[in-house]
Enzyme design. Structure first.
Site, mmCIF file in Angstrom:
data_model
loop_
_atom_site.group_PDB
_atom_site.id
_atom_site.type_symbol
_atom_site.label_atom_id
_atom_site.label_comp_id
_atom_site.label_asym_id
_atom_site.label_seq_id
_atom_site.Cartn_x
_atom_site.Cartn_y
_atom_site.Cartn_z
ATOM 1 N N CYS A 29 -34.447 3.763 28.197
ATOM 2 C CA CYS A 29 -33.442 3.237 27.812
ATOM 3 C C CYS A 29 -33.157 4.164 26.483
ATOM 4 O O CYS A 29 -33.477 5.206 26.968
ATOM 5 C CB CYS A 29 -33.599 1.621 27.707
ATOM 6 S SG CYS A 29 -34.986 0.845 26.245
ATOM 7 N N ASN B 46 -36.105 2.412 23.842
ATOM 8 C CA ASN B 46 -37.847 2.535 24.207
ATOM 9 C C ASN B 46 -37.894 0.856 23.148
ATOM 10 O O ASN B 46 -39.485 1.067 23.133
ATOM 11 C CB ASN B 46 -38.754 3.432 23.850
ATOM 12 C CG ASN B 46 -39.705 3.291 25.235
ATOM 13 O OD1 ASN B 46 -40.782 3.663 24.361
ATOM 14 N ND2 ASN B 46 -39.942 2.616 25.714
ATOM 15 N N CYS C 108 -35.961 -2.106 23.658
ATOM 16 C CA CYS C 108 -35.650 -3.827 24.307
ATOM 17 C C CYS C 108 -36.066 -3.415 25.675
ATOM 18 O O CYS C 108 -37.203 -3.833 26.629
ATOM 19 C CB CYS C 108 -34.838 -4.077 24.048
ATOM 20 S SG CYS C 108 -34.154 -4.243 22.410
ATOM 21 N N ARG C 109 -35.509 -2.894 26.184
ATOM 22 C CA ARG C 109 -35.673 -2.967 27.801
ATOM 23 C C ARG C 109 -36.522 -1.978 28.828
ATOM 24 O O ARG C 109 -36.971 -2.580 29.306
ATOM 25 C CB ARG C 109 -34.156 -1.868 28.410
ATOM 26 C CG ARG C 109 -33.092 -3.022 27.596
ATOM 27 C CD ARG C 109 -31.862 -2.434 28.374
ATOM 28 N NE ARG C 109 -31.191 -1.297 27.821
ATOM 29 C CZ ARG C 109 -30.693 -0.534 27.568
ATOM 30 N NH1 ARG C 109 -29.883 -0.623 28.667
ATOM 31 N NH2 ARG C 109 -30.206 0.772 27.110
#
Length: 156
Positions: A8, A11, A13-14
């Site tokens: 993402c 690096n 959250c998702r």
């Protein structure tokens, strides 16, 4: 041995959520010795930081451990090292394709391409939103990672 890199923007959250979900699924399937999982960001703002506290909290509620993960930026060597490089959204997919050597472009795709009926969909960035965004990321990661694990099993 097969290897997967989730990517993402930052690096935090998702992609670490996807990493934690996939690690959990791989462990449940007893495939830790056959599937390597990691995550990274296209940006460099959060290198060395733990995932967002909300991502850690919502992940923990579902039994995923994001605590040991630390943000890092995608490296040129990742394109050789990983078999599958999976972006969370179209913007990160474009950036990965820009960085990726032409001969390795086939490794780069969207994570949601592995979710039934969701090919081409994105996992929305929850960073500026509330709880529902983090729950949605978990829902999407669970669905897509289950599909990814099925795909990896058929390639063995």
């Amino acid at each position: 041995m097969q290897s997967v890199l989730f990517v993402c923007l930052g690096n935090i959250c998702r992609s670490p959520t996807a990493e934690a979900v996939m690690l959990h699924l791989v462990e449940q399937a007893g495939l830790q010795d056959r599937i390597v999982v990691d995550s990274a960001g296209t940006g460099d703002w959060h290198i060395g930081e733990a995932p967002d506290s909300r991502a850690r909290a919502y992940g923990a509620r579902r039994g995923y451990d994001l605590e040991p993960l630390r943000a890092r930026q995608v490296a040129a060597s990742d394109f050789e090292r990983f078999d599958h490089i999976l972006a969370m959204d179209a913007a990160n997919l474009r950036e990965l394709r820009r960085q990726c050597p032409v001969a390795l472009q086939g490794k780069v795709q969207l994570l949601m391409d592995f979710a039934p009926g969701e090919s081409g969909s994105e996992i929305a960035d929850p960073y500026f939103g509330g709880a529902e965004g983090f729950e949605r990321v978990l829902d999407d990661c669970e669905t897509a990672c289950a599909g990814l694990l099925d795909a990896l099993r058929t390639r063995e």
